[in-house]
Design an enzyme around this catalytic site. Structure first.
Site, PDB file in Angstrom:
ATOM      1  N   GLY A  33       0.807  -1.210   0.000  1.00 35.01           N
ATOM      2  CA  GLY A  33       0.000   0.000   0.000  1.00 35.01           C
ATOM      3  C   GLY A  33       0.843   1.264   0.000  1.00 35.01           C
ATOM      4  N   SER A  34       0.360   2.281   0.674  1.00 35.12           N
ATOM      5  CA  SER A  34       0.853   3.656   0.516  1.00 35.12           C
ATOM      6  C   SER A  34       2.256   3.914   1.036  1.00 35.12           C
ATOM      7  CB  SER A  34      -0.116   4.621   1.198  1.00 35.12           C
ATOM      8  OG  SER A  34      -1.391   4.552   0.597  1.00 35.12           O
ATOM      9  N   VAL A  35       2.890   2.969   1.706  1.00 40.53           N
ATOM     10  CA  VAL A  35       4.257   3.208   2.175  1.00 40.53           C
ATOM     11  C   VAL A  35       5.219   3.443   1.006  1.00 40.53           C
ATOM     12  CG1 VAL A  35       4.077   2.004   4.383  1.00 40.53           C
ATOM     13  CG2 VAL A  35       4.644   0.706   2.312  1.00 40.53           C
ATOM     14  N   VAL A  36       4.836   3.082  -0.222  1.00 43.00           N
ATOM     15  CA  VAL A  36       5.730   3.288  -1.367  1.00 43.00           C
ATOM     16  C   VAL A  36       5.717   4.741  -1.842  1.00 43.00           C
ATOM     17  CG1 VAL A  36       5.258   0.920  -2.110  1.00 43.00           C
ATOM     18  CG2 VAL A  36       4.058   2.809  -3.227  1.00 43.00           C
TER      19      VAL A  36
END
Length: 692
Positions: free
Chosen positions: A384-387
């Site tokens: 998810g959004s950690v990238v």
């Protein structure tokens, strides 16, 4: 006139005249033979006498090797994680040209005093044991038709077949099974090699009785065996790995390689993770005894040439108490339902040294939780959004946005033929935001439009993707790889996963937008740790490691001289400027301590000094049901810690639950308790880098 009398007289004279000649010829031949014999005796006794005397007295030199203790494994504070527990054992050293019948007799004698487990008794050994008994062998032979007409090899094969096909008929008694198992261990030894008959659980009675009868059992000894023990518990045993038992011997997959290195088939050897990776240091050097053997295979002299050297010790970067606290944090906050586990890595972003690798698996049916630290290395998870920080970095490096010009409007994204995609907090509006704000509020829309820009186009409602560069996947993934996402980290442990890439190409171009906000490719938690370290240290992807030094032992078995140390290894630079990096670090700071009410990591603000972070959620499907993965990357500027974690396949109700933040808070608290005091952490948020 000649008559019959004169003819007889002449014949007698002729006969008498021939006789001396024949006698002389015989005498001459005998003389010559006698001289030849003397010459041969002269040659053998005078000329070659010393050679033959030496040959009679000839000795062969053979070397017996015996195992030594493996090196121990310590945590970063000197606590013993893996030690060696000594126990009395019964061993057998196979002599030179020992017959199977001799081992059979020795096994039967030893079986009177020693009881061993027969769980690994092979059918072949049962057959060979039976055939060593002359009376039983005769019974076997009687049941084989045409036995006498078979060749020697055929007879043996027929005997084996008769026994193995009729085991009930030739069933051994409990006493015989015990002796057969001892026989199996003996026959498995090489000439002048030592094998354990029983390496643990030997009773005092067994030792006493065997000691009284050692002179009756050639090659049998009372010795010492070492087994691995774990004084700090087994929370890190998954990372440490295992050692094959002497019973199992060398792993089949490596047997030829290890034999070439001087191992014996029944040697113990590290067979996974740290024990395998550092086998050459841990195994030590075997003791060597040189034997001189006479021509009749009797031992003339035995000299210990080398007493052996205990294996070197490993000192890890892992802190045992911190490691246990990490796992405790995961267990305290893991969800129920279909949640499959939770994994975390804490790392020094300036050295690559790992303070702790924790992991737990959860059985969705029973709810049972088991330790699995290795899941952080080999479980590939859609994060998810950690990238998003790396996605913004990629846009900055390619110049589609700049540190001073990076405003993009968050809005719902509608691509022709697909459902509308948007940020969770904005389903209808058009809201201009900076890159920093996009990180703080976790804007999916911003990242999708950034991907379109990297692919050479800009967003317009209802647009198709025909103008999008088909290399957009490669563009994004190459950038992710520079941070450590989607590639192996290089950790000094075998078996790590490189992650999972989704299909790319024109048919899957729409998935590139999902890739931009972490909903497509899968990564490991260890890769997240390497990635967040690169952000924290100024832009250097470091090789993570769990071993910091190899040290020998002193005479008291304590840590002594350092043999080698593991140095910080830079794998690559992410290639950004200081201004570009500042956009990322400011955005991650705003995730926790910004002013936007929608910031996703504000709960972390209860930790001081204040961390920077990026949260992540990924919508997944597990067993046909909609689930949610929570993830997090975080570090404290000025400190020596960065944390990455993920909890896959949790319920959708986990959205906004902060369980990932709760895990991180507990891990930070443990860090300040066991590793670095708050007083030593710089409270300033001034930019720091690996070079400072």
């Amino acid at each position: 006139m000649e008559n019959r009398f004169t003819r007889k007289t002449r014949k007698k004279k002729a006969y008498r005249s021939d006789l001396p000649f024949r006698l002389n010829l015989i005498v001459i031949i005998v003389f010559l033979l006698f001289m030849a014999l003397i010459a041969q005796l002269y040659y053998l006794q005078i000329k070659k006498g010393s050679y033959f005397v030496a040959d009679v007295n000839r000795t062969d030199t053979l070397v017996e090797t015996s195992n030594v203790q493996r090196g121990m494994i310590y945590d970063s504070t000197g606590r013993v994680l893996v030690g060696n527990k000594a126990s009395k054992a019964i061993s057998y050293t196979k002599g030179v040209n020992v017959l199977s019948s001799e081992m059979y007799q020795t096994a039967n004698r030893l079986a009177k005093y020693l009881t061993v487990s027969t769980s690994q008794l092979s059918t072949r050994t049962v057959a060979d044991y039976i055939l060593e008994d002359d009376k039983l062998a005769v019974k076997v032979q009687a049941n084989i038709s045409n036995y006498s007409s078979l060749s020697d090899d055929g007879k043996y094969k027929a005997e084996l077949a008769e026994i193995t096909n009729n085991l009930k008929k030739y069933k051994l008694t409990k006493r015989q099974k015990n002796a057969a198992m001892i026989y199996q261990r003996m026959t498995g030894a090489y000439q002048l090699s030592t094998t354990y008959i029983k390496e643990s659980g030997v009773t005092n009675k067994e030792i006493a009785e065997i000691g009284e009868h050692l002179n009756e059992m050639s090659g049998v000894k009372i010795s010492t065996a070492w087994t691995r023990n774990y004084p700090q518990g087994k929370s890190v045993q998954g990372i440490i790995g295992t050692v094959s038992s002497e019973k199992v011997g060398l792993p089949d997959s490596q047997v030829n390689t290890l034999l070439a290195k001087g191992y014996s088939r029944n040697d113990s050897v590290g067979q996974s993770y740290i024990e395998e990776q550092y086998e050459s240091a841990l195994k030590g050097t075997k003791a060597q005894t040189q034997y001189e053997m006479s021509s009749n295979n009797k031992i003339v002299k035995a000299v210990e040439q080398y007493s052996g050297r205990k294996g070197d010790n490993l000192v890890l970067t892992i802190n045992a108490k911190f490691q246990a606290a990490m796992e405790k944090a995961l267990r305290a906050h893991i969800s129920s339902g279909l949640t499959s586990g939770a994994y975390a890595v804490a790392i020094n972003p300036y050295t690559g040294g790992i303070y702790g690798i924790a992991g737990i698996d959860r059985n969705a049916k029973t709810g049972k939780i088991t330790s699995n630290a290795l899941g952080a290395l080999n479980q590939s998870i859609v994060m998810g959004s950690v990238v998003k920080p790396s996605m913004v970095a990629g846009g900055l490096k390619r110049g589609v946005i700049t540190p001073t010009n990076n405003v993009i409007s968050d809005r719902p994204i509608k691509i022709a033929g697909t459902n509308t995609m948007s940020s969770d907090w904005n389903k209808s509006s058009v809201i201009p935001i900076t890159a920093q704000t996009a990180l703080a509020v976790s804007s999916n829309s911003y990242m999708m439009q950034l991907a379109l820009k990297e692919g050479g186009t800009s967003y317009t409602p209802g647009m198709g993707l025909s103008s999008l560069n088909s290399n957009v996947f490669s563009i994004m993934r190459n950038n992710f790889n520079q941070f450590g996402l989607g590639v192996k980290t290089g950790i000094d442990l075998p078996g790590e996963s490189s992650g999972i890439e989704g299909a790319s190409g024109r048919a899957n171009l729409g998935k590139a937008l999902m890739e931009a906000y972490g909903q497509y490719d899968a990564y490991t938690v260890l890769q997240l740790a390497q990635y967040v370290s690169a952000i924290a240290n100024g832009g250097y992807r470091l090789k993570p490691h769990v071993v910091q030094a190899i040290q020998s032992s002193d005479a008291n078995g304590k840590l002594s001289n350092i043999q080698s140390t593991v140095k910080t290894q830079v794998l690559n630079s992410v290639g950004w400027t200081a201004a570009q990096r500042k956009v990322i670090t400011e955005g991650m700071h705003q995730v926790v301590a910004g002013s936007n009410a929608r910031r996703t990591g504000q709960k972390l603000a209860e930790i001081t000094p204040t961390p920077s972070a990026k949260t992540g959620t990924a919508e997944t499907y597990t067993n046909g049901k909609s689930t949610l993965t929570l993830s997090l990357i975080t570090y404290i500027p000025g400190s020596k810690i960065a944390i990455a974690l993920a909890m896959p396949s949790g319920p959708q109700s986990n959205f906004g639950s902060n369980k990932n933040l709760d895990m991180a808070i507990d891990i930070y608290k443990a860090y300040f308790k066991y590793i670095q005091s708050k007083a030593s952490v710089k409270s300033t948020l001034k930019t720091t880098s690996l070079g400072n």
